[in-house]
Design a protein around this motif. Structure first.
Motif, short mmCIF file in Angstrom:
data_model
loop_
_atom_site.label_atom_id
_atom_site.label_comp_id
_atom_site.label_asym_id
_atom_site.label_seq_id
_atom_site.Cartn_x
_atom_site.Cartn_y
_atom_site.Cartn_z
N ASN A 421 2.67 2.75 -16.34
CA ASN A 421 2.27 3.47 -15.13
C ASN A 421 3.26 4.56 -14.75
O ASN A 421 2.87 5.67 -14.39
N PRO B 281 7.30 0.66 -7.36
CA PRO B 281 6.20 0.04 -6.61
C PRO B 281 5.37 -0.94 -7.45
O PRO B 281 4.94 -1.97 -6.93
N CYS B 282 5.18 -0.64 -8.70
CA CYS B 282 4.35 -1.51 -9.54
C CYS B 282 4.90 -2.94 -9.58
O CYS B 282 4.14 -3.89 -9.70
N CYS B 285 3.59 -4.61 -6.62
CA CYS B 285 2.25 -4.17 -6.24
C CYS B 285 1.26 -5.33 -6.24
O CYS B 285 1.20 -6.08 -7.19
N LEU B 288 -1.48 -4.95 -9.08
CA LEU B 288 -1.02 -4.63 -10.42
C LEU B 288 -2.03 -5.03 -11.49
O LEU B 288 -2.29 -4.32 -12.44
N CYS B 291 -4.87 -2.61 -11.90
CA CYS B 291 -4.53 -1.21 -12.08
C CYS B 291 -4.71 -0.81 -13.54
O CYS B 291 -4.27 -1.51 -14.44
N VAL B 297 -8.18 2.21 -8.92
CA VAL B 297 -6.77 1.87 -8.84
C VAL B 297 -6.10 2.36 -10.11
O VAL B 297 -6.21 1.74 -11.16
N PRO B 299 -2.57 4.77 -11.82
CA PRO B 299 -1.24 5.29 -11.50
C PRO B 299 -1.22 6.76 -11.09
O PRO B 299 -0.29 7.19 -10.39
N CYS B 302 -2.24 6.72 -7.36
CA CYS B 302 -1.73 5.60 -6.57
C CYS B 302 -0.96 6.06 -5.32
O CYS B 302 -0.07 6.90 -5.39
N TYR B 304 0.87 4.02 -3.39
CA TYR B 304 2.21 3.39 -3.33
C TYR B 304 3.22 4.29 -4.01
O TYR B 304 4.31 4.53 -3.53
S1 SF4 Z 1 -1.63 0.58 -7.96
FE1 SF4 Z 1 0.14 1.89 -7.99
S2 SF4 Z 1 1.85 0.53 -7.54
FE2 SF4 Z 1 0.13 -0.74 -8.09
S3 SF4 Z 1 0.39 -1.08 -10.26
FE3 SF4 Z 1 -0.95 0.67 -10.06
S4 SF4 Z 1 0.42 2.40 -10.12
FE4 SF4 Z 1 1.69 0.65 -9.75
#
Ligand code: SF4
Lengths: 507, 310
Positions: A421, B281-282, B285, B288, B291, B297, B299, B302, B304
């Motif tokens: 990510n 953040p992950c 999260c 997660l 994602c 959802v 990255p 995102c 967060y």
């Molecule tokens: S939603 Fe955002 S914080 Fe959560 S895992 Fe995915 S990229 Fe990371």
């Protein structure tokens, strides 16, 4: 291996080597190993490109080959672990820089860049780069060569294996005593080459590569030393460092438990250093508290010559993995959940009722947290029937427990995903602002050229103004973001390192 | 109290009655003194002037009134005194009530759940409820709310002090767990131990001496907390250990056992700082798992990440 790991691996290949290598890598990741002929079919790439991609990956040791099912056909295997190690390269370089100086860093960087190369070529390239960065006319080749020899001696670089006999599918081997045999470099030839004249440094055909395990060994030691320094104090940390040194004199670096180190020797070693006077005074006491500490890094295994001590690498990494995972539970689910987690760890198997009683958490909250941890696979549950008859009420117990191996694997998986990510986001930010970044690069280039042509400062200022203040502010913001993500990637890799090491000790 | 000579009995009525009564008391006293129970012979020795038929009649009467239980031990009959408080209370109760009462009595101060009474007594729920009501009204038993499950009531004898597992001890106020109180104590205990640890930083006596200074016994902590005066209720040393154990599971202290079996505690540092993964953040999260590159959802979009990068 998981799909998440594969995705990460693929993204790294894309970032460093481009699309074709990525495709071939993906294809190899999906199967154990594959002969060349089958790859173009599944990747829809021309044979020539596939060959090239394989060549690149073999150069970096990401792919190996061996004789396949047909006797004269090689099959190729992707070593995904090695690909992911690319993320760690900045840390290798940092270690070199801090412990062996800039020259060593350059040398290692040059080898890493090429995957493998001869000593003379590495030295010459490093020399060229040093000249550029230090802005000097000449650098001392002898120093560089000596540095190279030091790195060989310390086993940071090693000779590559080579094909031993003529076969259809060559087998790469190297004898153990050759691995760290220092190269014989003709300095005259080397300096001739460096000046652009034809010359022969005399080491053609002997390639070197970086011994990554040696770096990992240093990382491991650093982690252990700093853990002990945190838990006890710097003196204890230094003692552990000395102990590690003594250990290497008699033990293979990767065994689970070291051979015993006699106290007398250790004391001698500690006395020789002078920066820790308190340690020298209290060696025996420090050893004792280290041995009695719950971390269990060190244990006393005998009484002869003042006591024999050994280092427990495996135990150390079990403890460090616990600490890592406990911290993660703490950050993800809060301190109460961490309390429950540690409680289950301590009790091995425990019932819900007991958890809330001992942890002193209101029943409802405790239940919620316990089941949350269960749901997220940090805890496991086992059903225990007291009687086999199904009609007896209230005779089933549900016991919670932790399977550390499983949790470690899962957290490793989380790390892979987080890394993926972070990288994706980084690339996204970069491509979103590509136009701007390119513009900036163009301007920098022009400025550089103008400077060389002796432009006035007014002219230079004029060019710089081509970037408006808001544009500059934006660029700065992007730069900070990308740095931050880069840093996060390195930190994630640290977590992965501990977990991987733990798992490797479990085998 | 049967006698063959009615006239005599009339004449000596008062006399005889009182002598019989006193014998009765003496037998009771004898039974009270011996926990194992008394045999016929013991009674004979205690009140030798009692005629066998008189003795029999007294015993019969006591048995009928429920003072005595009858045991057969190695061929001899033993009379044992029942719990005196109970006899008076169940007096006049019917058999079902007696059974329910004895089931509850057995459960002691831990109490017993109504469901378990039903299983043991084999009474139907409506009847059992009625009996429990009656006993409650007579103030023979009481219902206590258990802390382990908020809707669960347990029954126990009226005069008993409920066990800690039922009331939760010092940590409960009207069956409500005082989480805040526990948290405050948890923090204060840690502060105390942490101060001790800090104090060792400039200890000159070597590392072992320093470590020993950082230890505190549960009693030390108890004293410190008592002197702070943050607790309205009187806490025991065991209560303190319960709190210290929570710190143990918080990973903030270590416990060791001394040679005399008491516990020592000291503050410790964790081996590692927060790991790299939770600094992005992950790592913390909640979504997660959901994602991925595709879907809402992801990255790239995102929030967060966005907040964190700003
Ligand atoms: S939603 Fe955002 S914080 Fe959560 S895992 Fe995915 S990229 Fe990371």
């Amino acid at each position: 291996m998981s799909t998440q790991f594969g995705a990460l691996c693929s993204l790294i290949l894309l970032e460093h080597f481009g699309e074709i290598v990525q495709k071939v890598g993906n294809d190899l990741y999906k199967c154990q190993s594959k002969p060349l002929r089958l790859i173009p079919g599944s990747t829809k790439l021309p044979l020539q490109k596939v060959k090239e991609a394989l060549r690149i990956m073999i150069q970096y040791d990401f792919v190996t080959f061996s004789m396949g099912q047909l006797p004269d056909r090689a099959e190729y295997t992707l070593l995904a672990d090695k690909v992911v190690l690319l993320l760690r390269y900045p840390r290798y370089l940092l270690l070199m820089k801090t412990q062996y100086g800039d020259e060593a860093e350059m040398l290692i960087e040059e080898i890493l860049r090429q995957g493998k190369d001869t000593a003379s070529r590495v030295i010459i390239r490093a020399a060229t780069r040093l000249k550029e960065s230090l802005k000097v006319e000449k650098v001392c080749l002898v120093t560089l060569r000596d540095k190279f020899l030091v790195l060989v001696n310390k086993q940071f670089v090693m000779r590559c294996p080579y094909p031993s006999e003529e076969k259809d599918v060559p087998e790469l081997t190297i004898k153990e005593k050759q691995l760290y045999l220092p190269p014989d470099i003709n300095l005259k030839g080397l300096s001739d080459l460096e000046e652009g004249k034809p010359g022969n440094p005399g080491d053609e055909g002997i390639c070197w590569r970086v011994n990554l395990d040696r770096f990992h060994q240093d990382f491991r030691d650093q982690i252990m030393v700093s853990a002990i320094s945190r838990r006890l104090d710097d003196n204890a940390g230094e003692l552990l460092r000395q102990l590690l040194k003594q250990m290497y004199l008699r033990t293979e670096p990767w065994v689970a438990t070291s051979n015993p180190v006699p106290f007398t020797e250790l004391r001698e070693a500690v006395r020789k250093q002078s920066s820790y006077p308190l340690l020298a005074q209290y060696v025996d006491q420090y050893l004792k508290i280290m041995e009695e500490d719950s971390s269990g890094f060190v244990s006393k295994v005998g009484d002869s010559s003042g006591g024999q001590y050994s280092l427990n690498m495996k135990t150390a990494f079990i403890q460090l993995t616990w600490a890592t995972i406990e911290n993660i539970v703490m950050e993800r689910f809060g301190s109460k959940a961490a309390r429950i987690f540690r409680l289950v760890k301590a009790k091995k198997f425990v019932e819900q009722e007991q958890i809330q009683q001992i942890a002193m958490i209101p029943a409802k909250e405790a239940k919620l947290l316990t089941y949350k941890l269960l749901e997220e696979n940090f805890l496991q549950m086992q059903e225990l029937r007291k009687s086999l008859a199904s009609n007896v009420p209230n005779k089933t117990f549900f016991l919670f427990y932790i399977d550390l191996n499983q949790v470690a694997r899962m957290v490793l998986e989380m790390c892979c995903k987080a890394l993926y990510n972070a990288m994706t986001r980084r690339e996204y930010e970069r491509s979103e602002n590509r136009r701007m970044i390119e513009k900036q690069q163009r301007i920098e280039l022009i400025t550089l050229n103008m400077k060389e042509q002796g432009a006035t400062s007014e002219q230079l200022a004029e060019i710089e103004e081509m970037l408006t203040p808001p544009e500059q502010a934006l660029l700065e913001k992007v730069r900070i973001m990308i740095n931050r993500l880069n840093e996060a990637e390195l930190q994630l890799d640290e977590t992965m390192f501990i977990l991987q090491l733990y798992l490797s000790y479990q085998i | 109290m049967t006698t063959n000579k009615p006239e005599e009995s009339v004449r000596n009525g008062n006399d005889q009655l009182s002598s019989l009564e006193s014998s009765e008391h003496r037998i009771l006293a004898l039974a009270k003194g011996s926990g194992k129970g008394i045999s016929d012979k013991d009674i004979q020795n205690e009140v030798p002037d009692l005629r066998p038929d008189q003795r029999a009649s007294i015993i019969n009467k006591l048995l009928a009134q429920g003072y005595f239980d009858l045991f057969n031990q190695g061929g001899t009959l033993l009379y044992k005194l029942k719990d005196p408080s109970r006899i008076q209370k169940v007096k006049g109760a019917d058999n079902e009530e007696k059974i329910v009462y004895s089931i509850i009595e057995e459960a002691g101060n831990k109490g017993i759940w109504i469901r378990d009474i039903r299983f043991k007594s084999n009474l139907i729920p409506t009847q059992l409820n009625k009996i429990l009501k009656i006993l409650e009204n007579k103030k023979l038993i009481k219902a206590v709310k258990s802390v382990s499950a908020s809707k669960k009531k347990v029954y126990m004898l009226y005069n008993l002090e409920p066990d800690r597992t039922v009331t939760g001890g010092a940590w409960y106020c009207d069956q409500d767990f005082e989480a805040e109180f526990v948290d405050v104590l948890n923090q204060q205990c840690y502060r105390f131990l942490h101060q001790k640890l800090e104090a060792t930083r400039d200890c000159k006596g070597g590392p072992i001496a320093a470590r020993n200074i950082s230890y505190a016994s549960s009693k030390d902590v108890w004293k410190y907390i008592s002197e702070l005066g943050i607790s309205k209720v009187q806490l025991s040393v065991e209560d303190m250990e319960t709190i210290l154990d929570t710190l143990l599971y918080d990973g903030k202290v270590e416990r060791c056992v001394t040679t005399d079996g008491s516990h020592l505690y000291r503050a410790v540092e964790s081996l590692l700082p927060a790991p790299g993964i939770v600094r992005i953040p992950c790592g913390v999260c909640p979504v997660l798992r959901h994602c991925s590159d595709v879907g809402s959802v992801n990255p790239k979009k995102c929030v967060y990440m966005k907040e964190w990068l700003e």
